[in-house]
Design a protein around this motif. Structure first.
Motif, PDB file in Angstrom:
ATOM      1  N   LYS A 105       4.920  -9.197 -13.728  1.00  0.00           N
ATOM      2  CA  LYS A 105       4.267  -9.905 -12.628  1.00  0.00           C
ATOM      3  C   LYS A 105       2.898  -9.301 -12.377  1.00  0.00           C
ATOM      4  O   LYS A 105       2.732  -8.090 -12.320  1.00  0.00           O
ATOM      5  CB  LYS A 105       5.127  -9.790 -11.363  1.00  0.00           C
ATOM      6  N   TRP A 106       1.885 -10.176 -12.210  1.00  0.00           N
ATOM      7  CA  TRP A 106       0.532  -9.746 -11.871  1.00  0.00           C
ATOM      8  C   TRP A 106       0.417  -9.586 -10.360  1.00  0.00           C
ATOM      9  O   TRP A 106       0.890 -10.432  -9.601  1.00  0.00           O
ATOM     10  CB  TRP A 106      -0.493 -10.755 -12.381  1.00  0.00           C
ATOM     11  N   GLU A 107      -0.228  -8.511  -9.941  1.00  0.00           N
ATOM     12  CA  GLU A 107      -0.409  -8.223  -8.521  1.00  0.00           C
ATOM     13  C   GLU A 107      -1.820  -7.690  -8.292  1.00  0.00           C
ATOM     14  O   GLU A 107      -2.359  -6.964  -9.137  1.00  0.00           O
ATOM     15  CB  GLU A 107       0.610  -7.181  -8.044  1.00  0.00           C
ATOM     16  N   LEU A 108      -2.383  -8.038  -7.161  1.00  0.00           N
ATOM     17  CA  LEU A 108      -3.689  -7.501  -6.756  1.00  0.00           C
ATOM     18  C   LEU A 108      -3.540  -6.915  -5.358  1.00  0.00           C
ATOM     19  O   LEU A 108      -3.120  -7.604  -4.425  1.00  0.00           O
ATOM     20  CB  LEU A 108      -4.765  -8.591  -6.743  1.00  0.00           C
ATOM     21  N   LYS A 109      -3.866  -5.634  -5.222  1.00  0.00           N
ATOM     22  CA  LYS A 109      -3.869  -4.985  -3.919  1.00  0.00           C
ATOM     23  C   LYS A 109      -5.317  -4.717  -3.534  1.00  0.00           C
ATOM     24  O   LYS A 109      -6.067  -4.115  -4.304  1.00  0.00           O
ATOM     25  CB  LYS A 109      -3.083  -3.671  -3.964  1.00  0.00           C
ATOM     26  N   ARG A 110      -5.715  -5.179  -2.340  1.00  0.00           N
ATOM     27  CA  ARG A 110      -7.079  -4.936  -1.889  1.00  0.00           C
ATOM     28  C   ARG A 110      -7.048  -4.419  -0.455  1.00  0.00           C
ATOM     29  O   ARG A 110      -6.317  -4.917   0.395  1.00  0.00           O
ATOM     30  CB  ARG A 110      -7.943  -6.194  -2.000  1.00  0.00           C
ATOM     31  N   ARG A 111      -7.860  -3.398  -0.207  1.00  0.00           N
ATOM     32  CA  ARG A 111      -7.833  -2.689   1.068  1.00  0.00           C
ATOM     33  C   ARG A 111      -8.289  -3.604   2.191  1.00  0.00           C
ATOM     34  O   ARG A 111      -9.295  -4.302   2.082  1.00  0.00           O
ATOM     35  CB  ARG A 111      -8.753  -1.460   0.979  1.00  0.00           C
ATOM     36  N   ARG A 112      -7.551  -3.585   3.298  1.00  0.00           N
ATOM     37  CA  ARG A 112      -7.907  -4.392   4.444  1.00  0.00           C
ATOM     38  C   ARG A 112      -8.481  -3.568   5.589  1.00  0.00           C
ATOM     39  O   ARG A 112      -9.281  -4.059   6.363  1.00  0.00           O
ATOM     40  CB  ARG A 112      -6.669  -5.161   4.938  1.00  0.00           C
ATOM     41  N   ASP A 113      -8.035  -2.306   5.731  1.00  0.00           N
ATOM     42  CA  ASP A 113      -8.663  -1.446   6.725  1.00  0.00           C
ATOM     43  C   ASP A 113      -9.765  -0.659   6.036  1.00  0.00           C
ATOM     44  O   ASP A 113      -9.811  -0.549   4.822  1.00  0.00           O
ATOM     45  CB  ASP A 113      -7.643  -0.498   7.369  1.00  0.00           C
ATOM     46  N   ASN A 114     -10.672  -0.090   6.805  1.00  0.00           N
ATOM     47  CA  ASN A 114     -11.827   0.589   6.217  1.00  0.00           C
ATOM     48  C   ASN A 114     -11.611   2.074   5.999  1.00  0.00           C
ATOM     49  O   ASN A 114     -12.536   2.789   5.610  1.00  0.00           O
ATOM     50  CB  ASN A 114     -13.076   0.379   7.090  1.00  0.00           C
ATOM     51  N   GLY A 115     -10.398   2.558   6.258  1.00  0.00           N
ATOM     52  CA  GLY A 115     -10.112   3.959   6.025  1.00  0.00           C
ATOM     53  C   GLY A 115     -10.637   4.887   7.093  1.00  0.00           C
ATOM     54  O   GLY A 115     -10.532   6.108   6.963  1.00  0.00           O
ATOM     55  N   SER A 116     -11.216   4.352   8.181  1.00  0.00           N
ATOM     56  CA  SER A 116     -11.803   5.195   9.218  1.00  0.00           C
ATOM     57  C   SER A 116     -10.796   5.570  10.305  1.00  0.00           C
ATOM     58  O   SER A 116     -11.075   6.380  11.158  1.00  0.00           O
ATOM     59  CB  SER A 116     -12.991   4.479   9.865  1.00  0.00           C
ATOM     60  N   SER A 117      -9.600   4.946  10.274  1.00  0.00           N
ATOM     61  CA  SER A 117      -8.592   5.215  11.288  1.00  0.00           C
ATOM     62  C   SER A 117      -8.081   6.642  11.177  1.00  0.00           C
ATOM     63  O   SER A 117      -8.024   7.224  10.093  1.00  0.00           O
ATOM     64  CB  SER A 117      -7.430   4.226  11.128  1.00  0.00           C
ATOM     65  N   ALA A 118      -7.692   7.199  12.333  1.00  0.00           N
ATOM     66  CA  ALA A 118      -7.117   8.542  12.339  1.00  0.00           C
ATOM     67  C   ALA A 118      -5.735   8.549  11.705  1.00  0.00           C
ATOM     68  O   ALA A 118      -5.242   9.599  11.302  1.00  0.00           O
ATOM     69  CB  ALA A 118      -7.049   9.065  13.766  1.00  0.00           C
ATOM     70  N   SER A 119      -5.103   7.392  11.604  1.00  0.00           N
ATOM     71  CA  SER A 119      -3.787   7.297  11.002  1.00  0.00           C
ATOM     72  C   SER A 119      -3.862   7.555   9.505  1.00  0.00           C
ATOM     73  O   SER A 119      -4.855   7.235   8.841  1.00  0.00           O
ATOM     74  CB  SER A 119      -3.202   5.908  11.253  1.00  0.00           C
ATOM     75  N   SER A 120      -2.789   8.135   8.968  1.00  0.00           N
ATOM     76  CA  SER A 120      -2.719   8.357   7.524  1.00  0.00           C
ATOM     77  C   SER A 120      -2.214   7.122   6.792  1.00  0.00           C
ATOM     78  O   SER A 120      -2.189   7.115   5.563  1.00  0.00           O
ATOM     79  CB  SER A 120      -1.809   9.549   7.226  1.00  0.00           C
TER      80      SER A 120
END
Length: 286
Positions: A105-120
């Motif tokens: 199966k082909w899958e594409l994952k693309r980041r939706r948050d900008n990584g600036s959150s304090a959450s891990s």
């Protein structure tokens, strides 16, 4: 030298594909089934002993293993001339299940948050099937040129990668446009409990790297904040005992460990890894 795919050609290819593939419907309902928002956070498994501790802790928390461990092979693809997908935090892969009759199966994952959150925790939109390929190729056709002179590309155009036959793309796109940069085998045990949307995966790769992941699939962005809270609660509960026994364990207080792909790039594709660090897509582990 860089390569671009023209949208008219892509449209023609996919129109022909949709006529032959009944699952490639364009209805809204079908698209939603191929699109997911994945909220996830990783934790490190330092040894088999630690994994046994995590399993014991999962059982105590009411989690049940979802059948026997599964084995699968992931192939990650990008434009070998520019690596524009990964440099934009887009990850196109082909996943093959081992010892099953199901097709890959082909899958594409693309980041939706900008990584600036304090959450891990991280948030990725995950697309499947023809939508994944079409989105990746459309992105490549419209992306601006990126400076990736330091990336070393091993492209011999033989159809092989590290001695393995490269999966056939579902279009006539040549490997000069999309080529693999990673092939990785994983053994995974998955855990869930009744009434909870949380899933815990324990992964070990063929390079002897082990990592755990807590994940929730949500349908809307409004659900993301609560999903992050729920994930952090599970992480804290899971690692409480492990942290007491081994102060080297990576816990929520020290951030998430490298994922499987990040560890692979750091170990086997250092030039690619360094460009991702320099661009801010990945953060160097301390």
């Amino acid at each position: 030298q860089s390569f671009l795919i023209t949208p008219p050609k892509l449209s023609s290819l996919w129109n022909n594909k949709r006529k032959k593939n009944s699952c490639s419907t364009t209805t809204t309902t079908s698209y939603l089934r191929m699109r997911m928002l994945e909220v996830e956070q990783k934790f490190q498994l330092l040894s088999l002993d630690n994994e046994e501790t995590i399993v014991s802790r999962l059982k105590a928390m009411g989690f049940v293993e979802m059948g026997p461990p599964k084995k699968f092979t992931d192939w990650y693809f990008d434009d070998p001339a520019t690596f524009r997908l990964s440099l934009s935090d887009h990850w196109l892969r082909y996943r093959e299940m081992v010892n099953t009759t199901t097709t890959g199966k082909w899958e594409l994952k693309r980041r939706r948050d900008n990584g600036s959150s304090a959450s891990s925790s991280t948030v990725y939109e995950e697309l499947e099937g023809h939508v994944a390929i079409e989105t990746a190729l459309s992105f490549l056709s419209s992306a601006t040129e990126m400076n990736t002179n330091s990336i070393l590309v091993d492209d011999d155009n033989t159809g092989d990668f590290e001695g393995f036959t490269i999966p056939v793309l579902p279009t006539d796109v040549p490997h000069s446009l999309l080529a693999p940069f990673c092939r990785m085998e994983t053994t995974r045990s998955s855990w869930k409990k009744n009434g909870s949307a949380i899933q815990v995966d324990l992964d070990t790769t063929d390079t002897n790297y082990a990592v755990g992941e807590v994940e929730i699939i949500v349908e809307s962005e409004d659900e993301i904040p609560q999903a992050k809270v729920d994930i952090q609660t599970v992480i804290d509960d899971l690692l409480l005992l492990l942290h007491k026994e081994n102060d080297k364990a990576t816990t929520s207080s020290t951030g998430s460990p490298p994922g499987k792909l990040e560890h692979y790039l750091q170990t086997f594709r250092p030039a690619h890894y360094q460009v991702l660090i320099d661009s801010g897509v990945l953060k160097r582990q301390s």
